[in-house]
Design a protein around this motif. Structure first.
Motif, mmCIF file in Angstrom:
data_model
loop_
_atom_site.group_PDB
_atom_site.id
_atom_site.type_symbol
_atom_site.label_atom_id
_atom_site.label_comp_id
_atom_site.label_asym_id
_atom_site.label_seq_id
_atom_site.Cartn_x
_atom_site.Cartn_y
_atom_site.Cartn_z
ATOM 1 N N THR A 122 -34.799 -18.281 -79.457
ATOM 2 C CA THR A 122 -34.694 -18.657 -80.874
ATOM 3 C C THR A 122 -36.065 -18.963 -81.462
ATOM 4 O O THR A 122 -36.404 -18.499 -82.561
ATOM 5 N N VAL A 123 -36.881 -19.752 -80.755
ATOM 6 C CA VAL A 123 -38.223 -20.078 -81.239
ATOM 7 C C VAL A 123 -39.032 -18.810 -81.463
ATOM 8 O O VAL A 123 -39.755 -18.671 -82.465
ATOM 9 N N LYS A 124 -38.911 -17.853 -80.554
ATOM 10 C CA LYS A 124 -39.654 -16.595 -80.673
ATOM 11 C C LYS A 124 -39.217 -15.778 -81.896
ATOM 12 O O LYS A 124 -40.002 -15.011 -82.459
ATOM 13 N N LYS A 125 -37.959 -15.954 -82.317
ATOM 14 C CA LYS A 125 -37.444 -15.188 -83.463
ATOM 15 C C LYS A 125 -37.825 -15.806 -84.807
ATOM 16 O O LYS A 125 -37.785 -15.126 -85.835
ATOM 17 N N PHE A 126 -38.153 -17.080 -84.806
ATOM 18 C CA PHE A 126 -38.474 -17.746 -86.066
ATOM 19 C C PHE A 126 -39.718 -17.139 -86.714
ATOM 20 O O PHE A 126 -40.688 -16.794 -86.038
ATOM 21 N N LYS A 127 -39.698 -17.066 -88.028
ATOM 22 C CA LYS A 127 -40.871 -16.615 -88.778
ATOM 23 C C LYS A 127 -41.844 -17.757 -89.020
ATOM 24 O O LYS A 127 -43.032 -17.536 -89.249
ATOM 25 N N THR A 128 -41.336 -18.985 -88.993
ATOM 26 C CA THR A 128 -42.178 -20.165 -89.196
ATOM 27 C C THR A 128 -43.240 -20.242 -88.098
ATOM 28 O O THR A 128 -42.901 -20.231 -86.912
ATOM 29 N N PRO A 129 -44.529 -20.321 -88.447
ATOM 30 C CA PRO A 129 -45.554 -20.490 -87.418
ATOM 31 C C PRO A 129 -45.471 -21.886 -86.792
ATOM 32 O O PRO A 129 -45.277 -22.871 -87.505
ATOM 33 N N SER A 130 -45.565 -21.948 -85.476
ATOM 34 C CA SER A 130 -45.455 -23.222 -84.748
ATOM 35 C C SER A 130 -44.260 -24.052 -85.228
ATOM 36 O O SER A 130 -44.432 -25.160 -85.753
ATOM 37 N N PRO A 131 -43.045 -23.533 -85.098
ATOM 38 C CA PRO A 131 -41.878 -24.281 -85.548
ATOM 39 C C PRO A 131 -41.784 -25.628 -84.834
ATOM 40 O O PRO A 131 -42.160 -25.751 -83.661
ATOM 41 N N LYS A 132 -41.317 -26.619 -85.556
ATOM 42 C CA LYS A 132 -41.244 -27.974 -85.005
ATOM 43 C C LYS A 132 -39.915 -28.161 -84.268
ATOM 44 O O LYS A 132 -38.845 -27.905 -84.826
ATOM 45 N N VAL A 133 -39.996 -28.622 -83.006
ATOM 46 C CA VAL A 133 -38.815 -28.849 -82.182
ATOM 47 C C VAL A 133 -38.807 -30.294 -81.699
ATOM 48 O O VAL A 133 -39.834 -30.812 -81.236
ATOM 49 N N LEU A 134 -37.653 -30.942 -81.807
ATOM 50 C CA LEU A 134 -37.458 -32.327 -81.382
ATOM 51 C C LEU A 134 -36.469 -32.353 -80.220
ATOM 52 O O LEU A 134 -35.342 -31.877 -80.341
ATOM 53 N N ASN A 135 -36.904 -32.920 -79.091
ATOM 54 C CA ASN A 135 -36.049 -33.044 -77.911
ATOM 55 C C ASN A 135 -35.727 -34.511 -77.689
ATOM 56 O O ASN A 135 -36.608 -35.314 -77.376
ATOM 57 N N LEU A 136 -34.459 -34.868 -77.887
ATOM 58 C CA LEU A 136 -34.003 -36.251 -77.770
ATOM 59 C C LEU A 136 -33.287 -36.468 -76.435
ATOM 60 O O LEU A 136 -32.610 -35.568 -75.941
ATOM 61 N N PHE A 137 -33.431 -37.676 -75.878
ATOM 62 C CA PHE A 137 -32.925 -37.969 -74.522
ATOM 63 C C PHE A 137 -33.524 -36.939 -73.562
ATOM 64 O O PHE A 137 -32.838 -36.311 -72.756
ATOM 65 N N ALA A 138 -34.844 -36.781 -73.619
ATOM 66 C CA ALA A 138 -35.506 -35.572 -73.127
ATOM 67 C C ALA A 138 -35.796 -35.558 -71.630
ATOM 68 O O ALA A 138 -36.229 -34.535 -71.102
ATOM 69 N N TYR A 139 -35.626 -36.679 -70.928
ATOM 70 C CA TYR A 139 -35.739 -36.754 -69.464
ATOM 71 C C TYR A 139 -37.091 -36.190 -69.008
ATOM 72 O O TYR A 139 -38.124 -36.519 -69.581
ATOM 73 N N THR A 140 -37.108 -35.332 -67.993
ATOM 74 C CA THR A 140 -38.384 -34.841 -67.453
ATOM 75 C C THR A 140 -38.883 -33.591 -68.167
ATOM 76 O O THR A 140 -39.847 -32.964 -67.723
ATOM 77 N N GLY A 141 -38.201 -33.189 -69.252
ATOM 78 C CA GLY A 141 -38.824 -32.298 -70.209
ATOM 79 C C GLY A 141 -38.610 -30.808 -70.075
ATOM 80 O O GLY A 141 -39.378 -30.035 -70.647
#
Length: 297
Positions: A122-141
């Motif tokens: 999905t990130v690769k398909k976005f046209k937005t440069p450097s799209p912002k992603v928020l990971n909540l309860f993100a554990y070891t990432g």
């Protein structure tokens, strides 16, 4: 009346992980070169393979002292407490440090690779440069690493400082940098971002059934998830976005997740709901949580 399209999804790109067998409340798993036996509350059926096969294959076994803690028993003293594995899909590759913790986890939930593939594509398909992603309860990432490797400006939020430090080690191992690390209660962080007028192109939620914030804030899934969902959808960029809600709770079904998403954002497009599972080498399937996800594209 609308009938939900419920999917059952299992990871397809793992080389360094394999569920070998499960049953009798245990699972036999290979992480890289090491084979572990760990408790599994959902494996209520009998093992497919005989006990002798399990005994022959395993290197480390977890023995519980209580419902929340225990000890690792090694076949020999040369077996390490920490080791590395990697995950690669069509878009990206990331690496993890694994470790034997006192609460049976090793630092990764392998079934989440299904969601990682969704994130990177999905990130690769976005046209937005450097799209912002928020990971909540993100554990070891895992999800944070995937998003960053795919080109996202990534924020990682967890209430436990030690696992955020662990996630940062995984970032370094993966030759990535500049993930934003936040040690805070997830609900408080979301509410503060709303006040700031922030927007994100992607939001990932993998909340526990129970948990505590760094200042003793209490999290109980069924009590707080409705408020959390109503808040996080307001953070989504209206043009390009995705959201993943993943729950590992014996009382939650995929229909509950669907109702939560539709209640928070009735106009959500491309909604998918279903169950994550691992397909064991022995032929049995192990269910490991339910998901709901949607995206604008």
């Amino acid at each position: 009346m609308h009938q939900p399209n419920i999917q059952a999804l299992t990871p397809e790109n793992w080389k360094d992980y394999e569920l070998l067998d499960c049953g009798d409340f245990e699972k036999l798993e290979r992480f890289g070169d090491l084979v572990l036996i760990r408790p599994e509350p959902q494996a209520v059926w009998s093992k497919v393979w005989p006990g002798s096969e399990w005994e022959k294959r395993y290197h480390i076994r977890f023995k519980g002292r209580s419902a929340t803690s225990g000890d690792w028993m090694k076949k020999n003293k040369n077996i390490p407490d920490r080791w590395h594995i990697s995950y690669k899909n069509k878009e990206v590759e990331i690496k993890f440090r694994l470790a034997l913790t006192s609460f049976k986890h090793v630092g990764i939930f392998p079934e989440q690779a299904v969601n990682w593939d969704y994130i990177s594509s999905t990130v690769k398909k976005f046209k937005t440069p450097s799209p912002k992603v928020l990971n909540l309860f993100a554990y070891t990432g895992g999800a944070s690493l995937i998003a960053k490797a795919a080109g996202a400006d990534t924020t990682h939020v967890d209430s436990i400082k030690q696992v955020v430090t662990w996630a940062n080690e995984n970032q370094e191992l993966s030759n990535l940098k500049d993930i934003r690390w936040v040690v805070e209660d997830a609900l408080k962080f979301v509410q503060r971002e709303l006040k700031r007028g922030k927007k994100y192109n992607g939001i990932i939620l993998d909340p526990p059934a129970y948990g505590h914030g760094p200042k003793g804030e209490k999290w109980k899934l069924e009590d707080h998830i409705k408020d959390m969902m109503s808040d996080v959808v307001k953070l989504l960029d209206p043009e390009e976005h995705f959201l993943i809600l993943n729950t590992y709770s014996l009382g939650f079904s995929s229909v509950i997740v669907e109702n939560l998403i539709k209640g928070a954002l009735p106009e959500a497009k491309n909604l998918e709901i279903g169950e994550l599972f691992l397909n064991a080498t022995s032929g049995i399937h192990l269910p490991l949580g339910v998901f709901g996800k949607f995206r604008s594209i």
